[in-house]
Design an enzyme around this catalytic site. Sequence first.
Site, PDB file in Angstrom:
ATOM      1  N   HIS A   1       0.892  -1.092   0.038  1.00 18.80           N
ATOM      2  CA  HIS A   1      -0.507  -0.294   0.277  1.00 18.80           C
ATOM      3  C   HIS A   1       1.162   1.632  -0.063  1.00 18.80           C
ATOM      4  CE1 HIS A   1      -4.003  -2.353   2.101  1.00 18.80           C
ATOM      5  NE2 HIS A   1      -4.094  -2.123   0.506  1.00 18.80           N
TER       6      HIS A   1
ATOM      7  N   GLU B   1      -5.343 -10.273   4.845  1.00 17.11           N
ATOM      8  CA  GLU B   1      -4.532 -11.352   5.322  1.00 17.11           C
ATOM      9  C   GLU B   1      -5.737 -12.518   5.508  1.00 17.11           C
ATOM     10  OE1 GLU B   1      -2.462 -10.464   8.985  1.00 17.11           O
ATOM     11  OE2 GLU B   1      -2.807 -11.723   9.912  1.00 17.11           O
TER      12      GLU B   1
ATOM     13  N   ASN C   1      -2.421   1.424   8.115  1.00 14.57           N
ATOM     14  CA  ASN C   1      -1.878   1.533   9.125  1.00 14.57           C
ATOM     15  C   ASN C   1      -1.031   2.334   9.632  1.00 14.57           C
ATOM     16  OD1 ASN C   1       1.669   0.682   8.733  1.00 14.57           O
ATOM     17  ND2 ASN C   1       1.096  -0.296   7.449  1.00 14.57           N
TER      18      ASN C   1
END
Length: 281
Positions: free
Chosen positions: A41, A126, A223
């Site tokens: 990303h 994931e 994140n």
Amino acid sequence: MEVLLAEHAGYCFGVKRAVKLADDAATSHPDGVHSLGPLIHNPQVVEQLAKKGVKKVDSLDEVEDGVVIFRSHGVASPKLFEDAQAKGVTVVDATCPFVTNAQRDAKQLIEEGYQVVMVGDRNHPETKSVLGHAGGEILVTESFEEIKAYLNKFPKKRLGIISQTTQTYGKFSEIVVRCLEICEELKVFNTICYATEDRQNAAEELAAKVGAMVVVGGKNSANTTHLASICGNRNIPVYHIETAQEIQQDWFPGIEKVGVTAGASTPDWIINDVIRSLELM
Ligand code: SF4
């Protein structure tokens, strides 16, 4: 202005490995390398890889020959390996070893007859890859109440728990401890990878010492966005940027120290560029 870099910032082990594998594949197969979904990303890295010949595809159907790279989150089904081989496409598996461990542990728990719970977000790639490899029913949730309600509906005495790799230890252990109340036997695999939590703790610590924070990473990176919101809790100005070009002269009036952190998919060259630009201000 003094510029301080967080103790943990930038590429984690799994992302670094995936980018290296993609780079190597582009060098050894200049005729056609594909990544199934964006490799990481970070738009700048994806663009750089595209210039080297790594093309993003959304499905294996789009690949006729050459190489396909499975990204660090893993792929949704082991059948994709067989499908690629059947087409004569070479697979470069960049699934992070921490994700592979979670897939293996989930499979083992299912084979041993446990009701498996994965503490995580059911929409994350994931998680989907763990579900796809485990070969059985897994409840994915971050809520103890949901686990309790599920067991009331489908009673099982033996509960097996794993975690999404990016889960925080606090949340995971809280759910594990509470599950002791609702089953006779509990088996736990701690499948957390501490890269995310290390970056969050380091960002929080640094934000407490500076007058402003610059968070570097893809605007599409969950994140990195999370790092920005953690720094924002300190009531200081926080700037989430992808590259040094976005920095503005008037962001730091009277500020003596600025902190820099970066998400797990931000490469060193972008972080160093940002630090150099800030040091010139
Ligand atoms: S955050 Fe952890 S599990 Fe995810 S890719 Fe990085 S090292 Fe692997």
